[in-house]
Design an enzyme around this catalytic site. Structure first.
Site, mmCIF file in Angstrom:
data_model
loop_
_atom_site.group_PDB
_atom_site.id
_atom_site.type_symbol
_atom_site.label_atom_id
_atom_site.label_comp_id
_atom_site.label_asym_id
_atom_site.label_seq_id
_atom_site.Cartn_x
_atom_site.Cartn_y
_atom_site.Cartn_z
ATOM 1 N N ASP A 192 -12.337 56.410 -21.637
ATOM 2 C CA ASP A 192 -13.341 55.927 -22.586
ATOM 3 C C ASP A 192 -12.698 55.428 -23.878
ATOM 4 O O ASP A 192 -13.026 54.350 -24.373
ATOM 5 C CB ASP A 192 -14.335 57.056 -22.899
ATOM 6 C CG ASP A 192 -15.766 56.661 -22.592
ATOM 7 O OD1 ASP A 192 -15.950 55.617 -21.941
ATOM 8 O OD2 ASP A 192 -16.686 57.378 -22.991
ATOM 9 N N ASP A 246 -21.622 58.861 -18.740
ATOM 10 C CA ASP A 246 -21.736 59.809 -19.841
ATOM 11 C C ASP A 246 -22.702 60.946 -19.526
ATOM 12 O O ASP A 246 -22.774 61.922 -20.279
ATOM 13 C CB ASP A 246 -22.203 59.082 -21.115
ATOM 14 C CG ASP A 246 -21.220 58.008 -21.532
ATOM 15 O OD1 ASP A 246 -20.014 58.206 -21.296
ATOM 16 O OD2 ASP A 246 -21.647 56.978 -22.066
#
Length: 546
Positions: free
Chosen positions: A385, A438
């Protein structure tokens, strides 16, 4: 057996580790290139530019304010309607030939600095300057590094290329063009973010309980089947493995490489046709997810239990329950309708329904066997990420993750593998979104914690689930706080979620002295009562014989 559609859904979802973004607009230019200094210290703000053609309301464009000049009015009712005039010369790098009496001057970017254009326009009598960019995006206008005394008294706003050209064409056609310039303030927190937080937390909560209930049922069934076993101990956690997909350490490490390749492919191939391909794939995964969730939900009611337990053989699919056959057409129609109307303003509702069903299905099917695998997986996702949101700018000159999430290169609404809700009270509109990754990746750890608690017969306070679930909720909350504090710039959600969830789990396990069993086995070692009884009986018989 694990349904093939569910496996496909897993693959699609895990590769979509996307960040929480605010889709407010496209602005490019690194802020650190032009540090603030006196006369050039404005915050960059989006500017609404509603237009009137011959007194009739026309389009509303979005521009961006400059570092220099006065700040713009925030209320529409206080902003003046002002006529627009074209600069002559068009670049406004020398004194305009036409005399201005308070008009807003429309100029082209290039040939000289932004501050030079603004100074010349102000000296010529303009009340503001609209600078047309040479690209479709917006560019943050800054001061030159060698400029020291900056005292510009008119606001400067940059417009995208198409907007400036439209205004110029109307003026050249002898139409009277007037505009308003104002910059409404964005609320610190929008209700959409609250609902999105509830959707993410609720999805993990439902999936965790479903996963734990399935694991416990499988353990109970396995205990019955092995009632006459002669082993001393029974490892309950190994039961029902054929119904689950367990992630290995190797797979967790390979994830970051495969996901990175997939993301680069999305970035390079991003176009309208490729988005359509992703829509089709999402619809297929959505059908499987919605079908699995509906069958599981309806099976809880006694009216549908018989249909859920009665099977018929279907080609390629094997034994399929009548309940599955009944709900599948509805799921297909729902997904197809969303695919057809996914450009409509209301399509986010269907996308969220399919997305939540897909997330719950993946979390119910995919398991991490122990804390070691969970740590490796989340650590890889954490680095993934950060790299593709921040570090990728050094190689690609833009954030690859943000470009893919927003669909900048395709001029579409972005990829469909995310949950989204319209920003209800934001004057700029747009959506609050969160990527499937997520939710799914930290959700795997949260679901693991509840399975462990139930198999170890721990209550909420003595277990790990309550703390893991709370940590995820706090991590996501901090993500939204960071998003708002960073003025809507894309933030990697796992940057905040992973330390909260994984850090809480590791710390709690070490404090309780259970870290080793969580790290290696991931399943409590529970003695089987009937085996213990048989063992004691045999020991008693042996003692009597002696």
């Amino acid at each position: 057996m694990v349904p093939l559609g569910a496996v496909f859904a897993v693959v699609c979802s895990v590769f979509m580790v996307l960040v929480t973004l605010s889709l407010a607009g496209d602005i490019v230019h690194p802020d650190n290139v032009a540090p603030k200094r006196p006369g050039c210290d404005n915050n960059f703000v989006l500017v609404k530019v509603p237009t009137w053609i011959d007194g009739v309301v026309s389009c509303e464009y979005v521009g961006v304010g400059a570092r220099f000049g006065p700040t713009l009015e925030s209320k529409e009712k206080r902003a003046n309607h002002t006529r627009v005039a074209i600069a002559d010369p068009p670049d406004c790098c020398s004194k305009p030939k036409n005399k201005l009496t308070g008009e807003i001057i429309l100029v082209y970017r290039g040939q000289c600095s932004f501050t030079t254009k603004a100074n010349i326009a102000e000296e010529a009598g303009a009340s503001a300057i609209l600078i047309i960019n040479n690209r479709a995006e917006l560019f943050k206008m800054v001061c030159e590094e060698n400029e020291t005394d900056i005292d510009i008294g008119i606001p400067a706003v940059m417009l995208p290329q198409y907007a400036g050209e439209n205004l110029e064409n109307h003026i050249l056609n002898k139409s009277t063009v007037s505009v308003q310039l104002y910059s409404p303030r964005r609320p610190m927190v929008d209700v959409a973010e609250v609902f999105l937080w509830l959707m993410a937390v609720g999805s993990i909560l439902c999936a965790s309980y479903w996963s734990a209930w399935t694991a416990r049922e499988a353990a109970t069934e396995q205990e019955k089947l092995l009632k006459d076993a002669s082993a001393e101990y029974l490892n309950i956690g190994d039961t029902g493995s054929s119904a689950f997909v367990e992630i290995s350490t190797t797979a967790a490490i390979a994830f970051v490489v495969i996901a990175s390749c997939f993301l680069v492919m999305l970035y390079k191939l991003m176009s309208a046709w490729f988005i359509d391909v992703l829509v089709v794939l999402f619809c297929i995964g959505g059908v499987e997810g919605l079908q699995t969730c509906l069958v599981g939900l309806l099976s809880c009611f006694r009216w549908f239990q018989h249909a859920g337990q009665t099977f018929v053989k279907a080609p390629f699919f094997g034994a399929v329950s009548y309940l599955t056959l009944a709900v599948t057409p509805f799921c297909i129609v729902f997904s197809v309708l969303w695919g057809v109307f996914h450009h409509e303003s209301f399509a986010w509702i269907g996308q969220d329904i399919l997305g939540i069903a897909l997330i719950i299905t993946v979390l119910q099917i995919v398991h991490i066997p122990n804390l070691k695998v969970g740590t490796v997986l989340l650590s890889c996702a954490f680095l993934y990420d950060i790299f593709w949101v921040f570090v990728s700018k050094w190689w690609f000159h833009e954030s690859v993750m943000i470009v893919v999430a927003r669909g900048d290169k395709s001029r579409e609404d972005g990829i469909p593998m995310l949950l989204k809700i319209p920003r209800l009270f934001d004057p700029w509109g747009g959506y609050s979104v969160i990527g499937f990754g997520d939710i799914i990746l930290p959700g795997l750890l949260v679901a693991f914690s509840l399975r462990y608690d139930w198999l170890a017969k721990k209550n909420l306070r003595a277990g790990y689930f309550l703390y893991a679930m709370t940590a995820y909720g706090l991590g996501l909350l901090v993500t939204y706080l960071a998003l708002n504090l960073m003025d809507g710039h894309g933030q990697p959600a796992l940057l905040y979620i992973v330390p909260f969830t994984l850090g809480t789990f590791l710390s709690l396990g070490k404090k309780r002295g259970e870290l080793e069993i969580l790290w290696t086995r991931g399943k409590p070692r529970v003695p089987c009562p009937h085996i213990q009884e048989d063992h004691h009986q045999s020991m008693d018989q042996k003692s009597l014989a002696e």
